[in-house]
Scaffold this active site. Structure first.
Site, PDB file in Angstrom:
ATOM      1  N   PRO A  98      -4.263  -3.652  42.528  1.00 20.78           N
ATOM      2  CA  PRO A  98      -4.658  -3.106  41.221  1.00 20.78           C
ATOM      3  C   PRO A  98      -3.713  -3.552  40.100  1.00 20.78           C
ATOM      4  O   PRO A  98      -4.013  -3.355  38.927  1.00 20.78           O
ATOM      5  CB  PRO A  98      -4.601  -1.586  41.421  1.00 20.78           C
ATOM      6  CG  PRO A  98      -4.073  -1.329  42.778  1.00 20.78           C
ATOM      7  CD  PRO A  98      -3.970  -2.614  43.520  1.00 20.78           C
ATOM      8  N   GLU A 117       0.850   1.896  50.905  1.00 20.40           N
ATOM      9  CA  GLU A 117       1.116   2.243  49.505  1.00 20.40           C
ATOM     10  C   GLU A 117       1.442   1.007  48.680  1.00 20.40           C
ATOM     11  O   GLU A 117       1.357   1.005  47.465  1.00 20.40           O
ATOM     12  CB  GLU A 117       2.302   3.215  49.424  1.00 20.40           C
ATOM     13  CG  GLU A 117       2.030   4.551  50.072  1.00 20.40           C
ATOM     14  CD  GLU A 117       0.900   5.299  49.391  1.00 20.40           C
ATOM     15  OE1 GLU A 117       0.996   5.518  48.168  1.00 20.40           O
ATOM     16  OE2 GLU A 117      -0.065   5.650  50.080  1.00 20.40           O
ATOM     17  N   ARG A 126     -21.083 -18.108  45.256  1.00 21.26           N
ATOM     18  CA  ARG A 126     -22.387 -18.359  44.633  1.00 21.26           C
ATOM     19  C   ARG A 126     -22.303 -19.322  43.460  1.00 21.26           C
ATOM     20  O   ARG A 126     -23.324 -19.791  42.963  1.00 21.26           O
ATOM     21  CB  ARG A 126     -23.088 -17.044  44.255  1.00 21.26           C
ATOM     22  CG  ARG A 126     -22.364 -16.210  43.255  1.00 21.26           C
ATOM     23  CD  ARG A 126     -22.984 -14.834  43.148  1.00 21.26           C
ATOM     24  NE  ARG A 126     -24.335 -14.864  42.604  1.00 21.26           N
ATOM     25  CZ  ARG A 126     -24.629 -15.164  41.354  1.00 21.26           C
ATOM     26  NH1 ARG A 126     -23.670 -15.506  40.521  1.00 21.26           N
ATOM     27  NH2 ARG A 126     -25.872 -15.150  40.937  1.00 21.26           N
ATOM     28  N   ASP A 150     -26.788 -16.395  34.907  1.00 29.39           N
ATOM     29  CA  ASP A 150     -26.295 -15.043  35.193  1.00 29.39           C
ATOM     30  C   ASP A 150     -25.835 -14.277  33.975  1.00 29.39           C
ATOM     31  O   ASP A 150     -25.333 -14.863  33.029  1.00 29.39           O
ATOM     32  CB  ASP A 150     -25.018 -15.126  36.042  1.00 29.39           C
ATOM     33  CG  ASP A 150     -25.291 -15.480  37.451  1.00 29.39           C
ATOM     34  OD1 ASP A 150     -26.429 -15.301  37.882  1.00 29.39           O
ATOM     35  OD2 ASP A 150     -24.339 -15.926  38.107  1.00 29.39           O
TER      36      ASP A 150
HETATM   37  N1  ADE Z   1      -6.355  -2.828  46.265  1.00 24.70           N
HETATM   38  C1  ADE Z   1      -6.471  -1.527  45.980  1.00 24.70           C
HETATM   39  N2  ADE Z   1      -7.120  -1.343  44.824  1.00 24.70           N
HETATM   40  C2  ADE Z   1      -7.434  -2.582  44.353  1.00 24.70           C
HETATM   41  C3  ADE Z   1      -8.095  -3.067  43.203  1.00 24.70           C
HETATM   42  N3  ADE Z   1      -8.578  -2.255  42.270  1.00 24.70           N
HETATM   43  N4  ADE Z   1      -8.235  -4.390  43.060  1.00 24.70           N
HETATM   44  C4  ADE Z   1      -7.733  -5.243  43.980  1.00 24.70           C
HETATM   45  N5  ADE Z   1      -7.079  -4.845  45.083  1.00 24.70           N
HETATM   46  C5  ADE Z   1      -6.931  -3.532  45.277  1.00 24.70           C
END
Ligand code: ADE
Length: 242
Positions: A88, A115, A153, A168
């Site tokens: 994230p 974590e 794709r 697209d």
């Molecule tokens: N791992 C956990 N959450 C994630 C996300 N939002 N994007 C990529 N990898 C992740």
């Protein structure tokens, strides 16, 4: 294009990758997947892949040794391809990044778990970090599948229709125009007359305006970066004036 996937949950991948378009593309040699279990690169009796964080705090951290060993044994000591950590904290994935990555003949995808991952993996092994959005999942496996799907794709020959990917939503920086198929009337709802007219110039203009209208209504933020003709700008100006 070869996707090398490094994960603690290798069994997640085949059900999706062996379905439909991706399997067909793989049968035809257009894409190839190699799934590597990080746990296979541990050497202790318990096959330990995580440990508690230095400095305390909750959660477990993915250890560096098995991840480095997995990646280096598959790709060699100084890999040339992108080594992407799904996290994230990465740059937020979009169509432009999918296109950029589709130019590589090989990429490696490292799925985080627990974590977090030991920072030395990030600093000394990973070359790119990608997030699929501002929310937190339990691991990088689903994000990896999303990346593979979006990239595959775009590769020549993967979609049946050669223009499939260029029309697209997002390919042009706009949302896609509405689609209709037979029957021309369903429960009293008509297909727009213009689509039945056979006048392709008019149809193209109508589709372009529908794209602009949808984007303006649903995702006005996209209009800032979309390449717009003078006619497009006039159309949007008129919408704003209404
Ligand atoms: N791992 C956990 N959450 C994630 C996300 N939002 N994007 C990529 N990898 C992740």
């Amino acid at each position: 294009m070869l996707f090398n996937i490094f994960t603690l949950l290798p069994e997640i991948f085949s059900p999706y990758l062996q379905a439909s378009i991706l399997q067909k593309a793989s049968d035809r040699g257009l894409i190839q997947f190699q799934v590597h279990n990080i746990r296979d690169y541990t050497h202790d009796r318990h096959h330990t892949t995580d440990d508690t964080p230095y400095g305390g705090g909750g959660g477990m951290v993915l250890k560096p040794e098995p991840v480095f060993e997995a990646v280096e044994s598959v790709l060699g000591p100084s890999p040339a391809c992108p080594i992407i950590l799904m996290t994230p904290q990465g740059r937020v994935f979009n169509q432009k990044i999918a296109l950029e990555l589709s130019a590589h003949s090989q990429i490696a995808l490292v799925c985080g778990r627990y974590e977090g991952v030991d920072e030395r993996i990030r600093k000394h092994l990973i070359t790119d970090e990608i997030s699929i959005g501002d929310y937190v999942l339990t691991g990088g496996e689903l994000p990896t599948l999303i990346l593979i799907d979006a990239i595959s794709r775009l590769l020549p020959g993967v979609l049946g229709d050669p223009d499939g990917a260029s029309d697209d939503s997002h390919a042009s920086g706009l949302l896609e125009y509405p689609h209709y198929t037979r029957p021309p009337e369903f429960r009293g709802w008509q297909v727009p007359e213009i689509l039945l007219s056979g006048d392709h110039e008019k149809i193209n203009r109508w589709r372009r305006e529908q794209s602009l209208l949808r984007t303006w209504k649903k995702r006005p933020d996209l209009l800032v970066n979309a390449p717009l003709s003078t006619a497009d700008q006039k159309f949007l100006q008129d919408l704003g004036d209404e």
